[in-house]
Scaffold this motif. Sequence first.
Motif, PDB file in Angstrom:
ATOM      1  N   PRO A 173       6.214 -48.412  17.864  1.00 57.35           N
ATOM      2  CA  PRO A 173       6.460 -49.835  17.589  1.00 57.35           C
ATOM      3  C   PRO A 173       7.288 -50.504  18.695  1.00 57.35           C
ATOM      4  O   PRO A 173       6.988 -51.637  19.098  1.00 57.35           O
ATOM      5  CB  PRO A 173       7.202 -49.811  16.256  1.00 57.35           C
ATOM      6  CG  PRO A 173       6.705 -48.572  15.575  1.00 57.35           C
ATOM      7  CD  PRO A 173       6.536 -47.572  16.698  1.00 57.35           C
ATOM      8  N   GLU A 174       8.299 -49.813  19.208  1.00 57.78           N
ATOM      9  CA  GLU A 174       9.126 -50.378  20.282  1.00 57.78           C
ATOM     10  C   GLU A 174       8.281 -50.707  21.509  1.00 57.78           C
ATOM     11  O   GLU A 174       8.414 -51.775  22.111  1.00 57.78           O
ATOM     12  CB  GLU A 174      10.227 -49.390  20.669  1.00 57.78           C
ATOM     13  CG  GLU A 174      11.058 -49.865  21.841  1.00 57.78           C
ATOM     14  CD  GLU A 174      11.921 -48.785  22.452  1.00 57.78           C
ATOM     15  OE1 GLU A 174      12.899 -49.170  23.107  1.00 57.78           O
ATOM     16  OE2 GLU A 174      11.626 -47.577  22.304  1.00 57.78           O
ATOM     17  N   LEU A 175       7.383 -49.808  21.876  1.00 52.66           N
ATOM     18  CA  LEU A 175       6.536 -50.005  23.042  1.00 52.66           C
ATOM     19  C   LEU A 175       5.568 -51.167  22.843  1.00 52.66           C
ATOM     20  O   LEU A 175       5.417 -52.023  23.722  1.00 52.66           O
ATOM     21  CB  LEU A 175       5.765 -48.714  23.339  1.00 52.66           C
ATOM     22  CG  LEU A 175       4.805 -48.744  24.510  1.00 52.66           C
ATOM     23  CD1 LEU A 175       5.546 -49.043  25.803  1.00 52.66           C
ATOM     24  CD2 LEU A 175       4.068 -47.415  24.610  1.00 52.66           C
ATOM     25  N   VAL A 176       4.937 -51.226  21.685  1.00 51.71           N
ATOM     26  CA  VAL A 176       3.974 -52.287  21.404  1.00 51.71           C
ATOM     27  C   VAL A 176       4.663 -53.651  21.392  1.00 51.71           C
ATOM     28  O   VAL A 176       4.163 -54.619  21.984  1.00 51.71           O
ATOM     29  CB  VAL A 176       3.238 -52.019  20.076  1.00 51.71           C
ATOM     30  CG1 VAL A 176       2.366 -53.193  19.677  1.00 51.71           C
ATOM     31  CG2 VAL A 176       2.401 -50.743  20.194  1.00 51.71           C
ATOM     32  N   VAL A 177       5.813 -53.741  20.744  1.00 50.69           N
ATOM     33  CA  VAL A 177       6.541 -55.017  20.689  1.00 50.69           C
ATOM     34  C   VAL A 177       6.986 -55.446  22.088  1.00 50.69           C
ATOM     35  O   VAL A 177       6.840 -56.612  22.470  1.00 50.69           O
ATOM     36  CB  VAL A 177       7.746 -54.922  19.724  1.00 50.69           C
ATOM     37  CG1 VAL A 177       8.671 -56.120  19.869  1.00 50.69           C
ATOM     38  CG2 VAL A 177       7.247 -54.802  18.285  1.00 50.69           C
ATOM     39  N   ALA A 178       7.499 -54.510  22.873  1.00 45.68           N
ATOM     40  CA  ALA A 178       7.947 -54.836  24.229  1.00 45.68           C
ATOM     41  C   ALA A 178       6.767 -55.288  25.097  1.00 45.68           C
ATOM     42  O   ALA A 178       6.890 -56.244  25.880  1.00 45.68           O
ATOM     43  CB  ALA A 178       8.649 -53.644  24.864  1.00 45.68           C
ATOM     44  N   GLY A 179       5.632 -54.630  24.960  1.00 49.20           N
ATOM     45  CA  GLY A 179       4.446 -55.023  25.715  1.00 49.20           C
ATOM     46  C   GLY A 179       3.949 -56.396  25.317  1.00 49.20           C
ATOM     47  O   GLY A 179       3.582 -57.222  26.160  1.00 49.20           O
ATOM     48  N   GLU A 180       3.942 -56.645  24.034  1.00 51.70           N
ATOM     49  CA  GLU A 180       3.511 -57.951  23.525  1.00 51.70           C
ATOM     50  C   GLU A 180       4.444 -59.061  24.007  1.00 51.70           C
ATOM     51  O   GLU A 180       3.995 -60.141  24.398  1.00 51.70           O
ATOM     52  CB  GLU A 180       3.467 -57.886  21.998  1.00 51.70           C
ATOM     53  CG  GLU A 180       2.694 -58.944  21.307  1.00 51.70           C
ATOM     54  CD  GLU A 180       1.202 -58.958  21.591  1.00 51.70           C
ATOM     55  OE1 GLU A 180       0.611 -60.016  21.346  1.00 51.70           O
ATOM     56  OE2 GLU A 180       0.625 -57.959  22.048  1.00 51.70           O
ATOM     57  N   ASP A 181       5.746 -58.804  23.997  1.00 48.76           N
ATOM     58  CA  ASP A 181       6.716 -59.797  24.463  1.00 48.76           C
ATOM     59  C   ASP A 181       6.515 -60.086  25.949  1.00 48.76           C
ATOM     60  O   ASP A 181       6.519 -61.250  26.361  1.00 48.76           O
ATOM     61  CB  ASP A 181       8.146 -59.320  24.196  1.00 48.76           C
ATOM     62  CG  ASP A 181       9.168 -60.394  24.505  1.00 48.76           C
ATOM     63  OD1 ASP A 181       8.962 -61.569  24.125  1.00 48.76           O
ATOM     64  OD2 ASP A 181      10.187 -60.056  25.144  1.00 48.76           O
ATOM     65  N   ALA A 182       6.309 -59.053  26.756  1.00 47.53           N
ATOM     66  CA  ALA A 182       6.093 -59.260  28.194  1.00 47.53           C
ATOM     67  C   ALA A 182       4.826 -60.089  28.419  1.00 47.53           C
ATOM     68  O   ALA A 182       4.806 -60.991  29.261  1.00 47.53           O
ATOM     69  CB  ALA A 182       6.006 -57.918  28.915  1.00 47.53           C
ATOM     70  N   LEU A 183       3.779 -59.798  27.662  1.00 44.40           N
ATOM     71  CA  LEU A 183       2.541 -60.567  27.783  1.00 44.40           C
ATOM     72  C   LEU A 183       2.772 -62.033  27.444  1.00 44.40           C
ATOM     73  O   LEU A 183       2.335 -62.933  28.177  1.00 44.40           O
ATOM     74  CB  LEU A 183       1.456 -59.984  26.875  1.00 44.40           C
ATOM     75  CG  LEU A 183       0.158 -60.791  26.827  1.00 44.40           C
ATOM     76  CD1 LEU A 183      -0.519 -60.809  28.185  1.00 44.40           C
ATOM     77  CD2 LEU A 183      -0.762 -60.227  25.760  1.00 44.40           C
ATOM     78  N   HIS A 184       3.488 -62.302  26.357  1.00 39.09           N
ATOM     79  CA  HIS A 184       3.752 -63.694  25.962  1.00 39.09           C
ATOM     80  C   HIS A 184       4.587 -64.423  27.014  1.00 39.09           C
ATOM     81  O   HIS A 184       4.362 -65.604  27.280  1.00 39.09           O
ATOM     82  CB  HIS A 184       4.441 -63.748  24.594  1.00 39.09           C
ATOM     83  CG  HIS A 184       3.510 -63.435  23.477  1.00 39.09           C
ATOM     84  ND1 HIS A 184       2.530 -64.285  23.036  1.00 39.09           N
ATOM     85  CD2 HIS A 184       3.404 -62.321  22.707  1.00 39.09           C
ATOM     86  CE1 HIS A 184       1.866 -63.730  22.048  1.00 39.09           C
ATOM     87  NE2 HIS A 184       2.369 -62.526  21.830  1.00 39.09           N
ATOM     88  N   ARG A 185       5.536 -63.736  27.625  1.00 38.44           N
ATOM     89  CA  ARG A 185       6.360 -64.355  28.673  1.00 38.44           C
ATOM     90  C   ARG A 185       5.524 -64.655  29.911  1.00 38.44           C
ATOM     91  O   ARG A 185       5.717 -65.675  30.575  1.00 38.44           O
ATOM     92  CB  ARG A 185       7.545 -63.469  29.040  1.00 38.44           C
ATOM     93  CG  ARG A 185       8.494 -63.183  27.898  1.00 38.44           C
ATOM     94  CD  ARG A 185       9.086 -64.432  27.339  1.00 38.44           C
ATOM     95  NE  ARG A 185       9.966 -64.101  26.229  1.00 38.44           N
ATOM     96  CZ  ARG A 185      10.431 -64.990  25.385  1.00 38.44           C
ATOM     97  NH1 ARG A 185      10.106 -66.253  25.495  1.00 38.44           N
ATOM     98  NH2 ARG A 185      11.221 -64.622  24.399  1.00 38.44           N
TER      99      ARG A 185
END
Length: 86
Positions: free
Chosen positions: A5-17
């Motif tokens: 979950p930590e990896l997926v959330v961090a990846g999603e946040d980077a994509l949104h930024r």
Amino acid sequence: MSGTPELVVAGEDALHRLVEMQRLVRSGEDLRTADGHEAYHRFAEALWTFRMAVRRHFGHRTIDPGRLDRKDWSERNECAYCGAAA
């Protein structure tokens, strides 16, 4: 994306930024403006957060920003523009 979950959330946040920066540039925003420049720093920080989540996911230790002569991952402290604007 598959991962902790930590990896997926961090990846999603980077994509949104990244998408946020793309929208600003597409609309003609200069990244040297306050809004544009802050978007860059949010992306830089999100990308480093993602990188560290990847390291943890694969069982590696994270890297402290100080090892790269930085105070944090946002790059605000090393930023010539932020320093000049202050």
